[in-house]
Design a protein around this motif. Structure first.
Motif, PDB file in Angstrom:
ATOM      1  N   UNK A  17      16.482  -6.718  -2.082  1.00 60.89           N
ATOM      2  CA  UNK A  17      16.823  -6.317  -0.707  1.00 60.89           C
ATOM      3  C   UNK A  17      16.237  -7.227   0.363  1.00 60.89           C
ATOM      4  N   UNK A  18      15.228  -8.043   0.015  1.00 58.76           N
ATOM      5  CA  UNK A  18      14.547  -8.839   1.031  1.00 58.76           C
ATOM      6  C   UNK A  18      13.574  -8.033   1.858  1.00 58.76           C
ATOM      7  N   UNK A  19      13.263  -6.798   1.434  1.00 59.23           N
ATOM      8  CA  UNK A  19      12.381  -5.917   2.195  1.00 59.23           C
ATOM      9  C   UNK A  19      11.210  -5.470   1.339  1.00 59.23           C
ATOM     10  N   UNK A  20      10.083  -5.193   2.000  1.00 57.71           N
ATOM     11  CA  UNK A  20       8.907  -4.633   1.331  1.00 57.71           C
ATOM     12  C   UNK A  20       8.107  -3.843   2.363  1.00 57.71           C
ATOM     13  N   UNK A  21       7.585  -2.708   1.950  1.00 57.28           N
ATOM     14  CA  UNK A  21       6.762  -1.871   2.822  1.00 57.28           C
ATOM     15  C   UNK A  21       5.321  -1.947   2.338  1.00 57.28           C
ATOM     16  N   UNK A  22       4.457  -2.472   3.194  1.00 60.18           N
ATOM     17  CA  UNK A  22       3.068  -2.700   2.805  1.00 60.18           C
ATOM     18  C   UNK A  22       2.117  -1.621   3.302  1.00 60.18           C
ATOM     19  N   UNK A  23       2.490  -0.920   4.351  1.00 60.35           N
ATOM     20  CA  UNK A  23       1.529  -0.067   5.064  1.00 60.35           C
ATOM     21  C   UNK A  23       1.045   1.128   4.258  1.00 60.35           C
ATOM     22  N   UNK A  24       1.812   1.567   3.288  1.00 60.30           N
ATOM     23  CA  UNK A  24       1.423   2.766   2.536  1.00 60.30           C
ATOM     24  C   UNK A  24       0.760   2.451   1.199  1.00 60.30           C
ATOM     25  N   UNK A  25       0.535   1.177   0.913  1.00 62.33           N
ATOM     26  CA  UNK A  25       0.007   0.796  -0.389  1.00 62.33           C
ATOM     27  C   UNK A  25      -1.506   0.563  -0.343  1.00 62.33           C
ATOM     28  N   UNK A  26      -2.160   0.804  -1.481  1.00 64.29           N
ATOM     29  CA  UNK A  26      -3.591   0.537  -1.598  1.00 64.29           C
ATOM     30  C   UNK A  26      -3.846  -0.968  -1.642  1.00 64.29           C
ATOM     31  N   UNK A  27      -5.064  -1.363  -1.262  1.00 61.72           N
ATOM     32  CA  UNK A  27      -5.392  -2.784  -1.231  1.00 61.72           C
ATOM     33  C   UNK A  27      -5.228  -3.439  -2.600  1.00 61.72           C
ATOM     34  N   UNK A  28      -5.598  -2.713  -3.681  1.00 67.64           N
ATOM     35  CA  UNK A  28      -5.484  -3.297  -5.022  1.00 67.64           C
ATOM     36  C   UNK A  28      -4.031  -3.627  -5.354  1.00 67.64           C
ATOM     37  N   UNK A  29      -3.116  -2.732  -4.975  1.00 67.82           N
ATOM     38  CA  UNK A  29      -1.695  -2.975  -5.229  1.00 67.82           C
ATOM     39  C   UNK A  29      -1.203  -4.152  -4.392  1.00 67.82           C
ATOM     40  N   UNK A  30      -1.643  -4.215  -3.150  1.00 69.90           N
ATOM     41  CA  UNK A  30      -1.224  -5.323  -2.282  1.00 69.90           C
ATOM     42  C   UNK A  30      -1.705  -6.665  -2.815  1.00 69.90           C
ATOM     43  N   UNK A  31      -2.908  -6.707  -3.370  1.00 71.65           N
ATOM     44  CA  UNK A  31      -3.416  -7.956  -3.924  1.00 71.65           C
ATOM     45  C   UNK A  31      -2.660  -8.344  -5.189  1.00 71.65           C
ATOM     46  N   UNK A  32      -2.282  -7.349  -5.996  1.00 71.03           N
ATOM     47  CA  UNK A  32      -1.424  -7.641  -7.152  1.00 71.03           C
ATOM     48  C   UNK A  32      -0.058  -8.144  -6.693  1.00 71.03           C
ATOM     49  N   UNK A  33       0.457  -7.549  -5.639  1.00 65.84           N
ATOM     50  CA  UNK A  33       1.740  -7.964  -5.077  1.00 65.84           C
ATOM     51  C   UNK A  33       1.655  -9.391  -4.560  1.00 65.84           C
ATOM     52  N   UNK A  34       0.542  -9.703  -3.892  1.00 61.06           N
ATOM     53  CA  UNK A  34       0.322 -11.067  -3.417  1.00 61.06           C
ATOM     54  C   UNK A  34       0.262 -12.049  -4.585  1.00 61.06           C
ATOM     55  N   UNK A  35      -0.386 -11.649  -5.668  1.00 67.27           N
ATOM     56  CA  UNK A  35      -0.465 -12.510  -6.847  1.00 67.27           C
ATOM     57  C   UNK A  35       0.914 -12.792  -7.425  1.00 67.27           C
ATOM     58  N   UNK A  36       1.770 -11.763  -7.456  1.00 61.84           N
ATOM     59  CA  UNK A  36       3.127 -11.962  -7.965  1.00 61.84           C
ATOM     60  C   UNK A  36       3.928 -12.885  -7.052  1.00 61.84           C
ATOM     61  N   UNK A  37       3.777 -12.704  -5.740  1.00 67.82           N
ATOM     62  CA  UNK A  37       4.486 -13.585  -4.798  1.00 67.82           C
ATOM     63  C   UNK A  37       4.086 -15.039  -5.011  1.00 67.82           C
ATOM     64  N   UNK A  38       2.807 -15.264  -5.305  1.00 68.82           N
ATOM     65  CA  UNK A  38       2.333 -16.625  -5.563  1.00 68.82           C
ATOM     66  C   UNK A  38       2.859 -17.139  -6.900  1.00 68.82           C
ATOM     67  N   UNK A  39       2.753 -16.313  -7.937  1.00 74.44           N
ATOM     68  CA  UNK A  39       3.149 -16.749  -9.277  1.00 74.44           C
ATOM     69  C   UNK A  39       4.636 -17.058  -9.358  1.00 74.44           C
ATOM     70  N   UNK A  40       5.451 -16.218  -8.739  1.00 74.40           N
ATOM     71  CA  UNK A  40       6.896 -16.361  -8.878  1.00 74.40           C
ATOM     72  C   UNK A  40       7.524 -17.213  -7.775  1.00 74.40           C
TER      73      UNK A  40
END
Length: 392
Positions: free
Chosen positions: A97-120
């Protein structure tokens, strides 16, 4: 009819822009699980997906799914070991979709999400996630955020973490996140001059880190402690009983402390870029000089002989001057001064800095020049607590 519906982007006459509809329809494929031809398994949870969409959006998946390897076989199941189901769910939604909602997520999940954005290989997603993380830094999450930012070489996020830790150094040292730092990240933090906490507190925090990370090289960690900044009592009653530093290292620190001039010691100091730290906001005060409040009021437009200026008499001993005590030891390399310019007089002056009001280092010497109005003065960065300006 108008195309100014609030949920639709404005388009010029003759142009059709229905990207939002496209995003909704492709996103529905993810939700409906229709026509899926590949499945990812993350933490025992299955994620059906569509090869062509993944390949179109990501070079990593293009190589994985169409590179002739086992994963390129029809209906393949691909286990992923380096992420969580929550973060991978967010990534798939972004891909579709090109969309992501960050405001409701825990910091640990956001850092994992950041890691995936970097890896992929999603640099725009990486930047946007980093910018959001900069806004939610706190004592509990700053250490693990710094660890990830350092690992992936994210300069803005790394810089924001450092600035936050510098301004909250003692709280960071006592946080649980400090114990979980990697060795590289730990040394990057405590080796910085601007990580300004009492050296005893830094030593005790590193001692706790070594106990928590018993397999690491403790000798390398302890080299980050600036032993000459500790008192004799601290060296003998705190450092020596730990057994992590040799008697020779402690004796060498005592020797440096006793034989060096104070301003040659490798002090730590607060670094607040591009701000005037000689203000009441940061706890500064004028300890010598007349009209002591005037220097700190910040008004450089409205001033006269009785308002807006601190001043001092010019004595023969050339030691009377305007002395400012900063709120805390600080790293400075730039001073701006407005000399009295409402008449034709000029001034010669010098500026010295000190930590203890006994040992002074001269950083600016204009004692042989005639100066007026604004003085913009630069010198090698120094840690100091006191600044003295003397007119001659």
């Amino acid at each position: 009819m108008s195309n100014s519906h609030p949920l639709r982007p404005f388009t010029a006459v003759g142009e059709i822009d229905h990207v939002h509809i496209l995003s909704e329809h492709i996103g529905a494929l993810l939700i409906g699980e229709e026509y899926g031809d590949v499945t990812f398994v993350v933490e025992k949870k299955r994620f059906p997906a569509h090869r062509v969409i993944l390949a179109a959006r990501c070079q990593y998946f293009r190589a994985l799914l169409y590179g002739g390897m086992r994963e390129s076989q029809p209906e393949a199941e691909i286990p992923l070991q380096d992420t969580t189901a929550e973060a991978f769910t967010m990534l798939l939604k972004y891909i579709y979709t090109g969309r992501a909602t960050l405001t409701d997520e825990k910091e640990e999940v956001l850092l994992d999400f950041l890691s995936l954005a970097h890896k992929y290989g999603f640099p725009e997603l990486e930047d946007s996630t980093s910018e959001y993380l900069c806004t939610i830094l706190n004592i509990q999450n700053v250490c693990m955020t710094f660890d990830v930012a350092s690992l992936y070489s994210l300069p803005k996020l790394t810089c924001m973490c450092c600035m936050f830790m510098d301004r909250n150094a003692q709280e960071v040292l006592s946080s649980e996140g400090f114990l979980s730092l990697s060795k590289t990240a730990l040394l990057n933090i405590v080796l910085r001059d601007s990580f300004a906490a009492p050296e005893k507190d830094i030593f005790l925090a590193l001692l706790n880190w070594c106990k928590h990370n018993s397999k690491e090289d403790h000798a390398e960690i302890m080299q980050a402690v600036r032993l000459p900044l500790m008192s004799l009592t601290e060296l003998l009653n705190v450092v020596r009983p730990s057994g992590l530093l040799s008697p020779d290292a402690i004796l060498d620190a005592i020797k440096v402390r006793s034989e060096s001039r104070d301003m040659d010691l490798n002090y730590r100091g607060m670094l607040i870029p591009e701000e005037n730290i000689a203000t009441m906001k940061y706890g500064a005060q004028v300890v010598k000089g007349e009209l002591k409040s005037a220097l700190l009021d910040g008004d450089t437009q409205n001033y006269d002989l009785d308002h807006g200026f601190s001043r001092h008499p010019i004595d023969d001993d050339c030691r009377s001057g305007i002395e400012i005590k900063l709120g805390q030891p600080s790293i400075i390399n730039h001073i701006r001064i407005l000399l009295w310019d409402r008449d034709s007089r000029s001034y010669s002056y010098f500026i010295e800095v000190s930590m203890d009001e006994l040992d002074w280092i001269r950083v600016i010497d204009h004692s042989h020049y005639l100066c007026r109005s604004w003085q913009k003065l630069y010198f090698p960065a120094r840690v100091c607590r006191l600044v003295l300006m003397v007119n001659k």
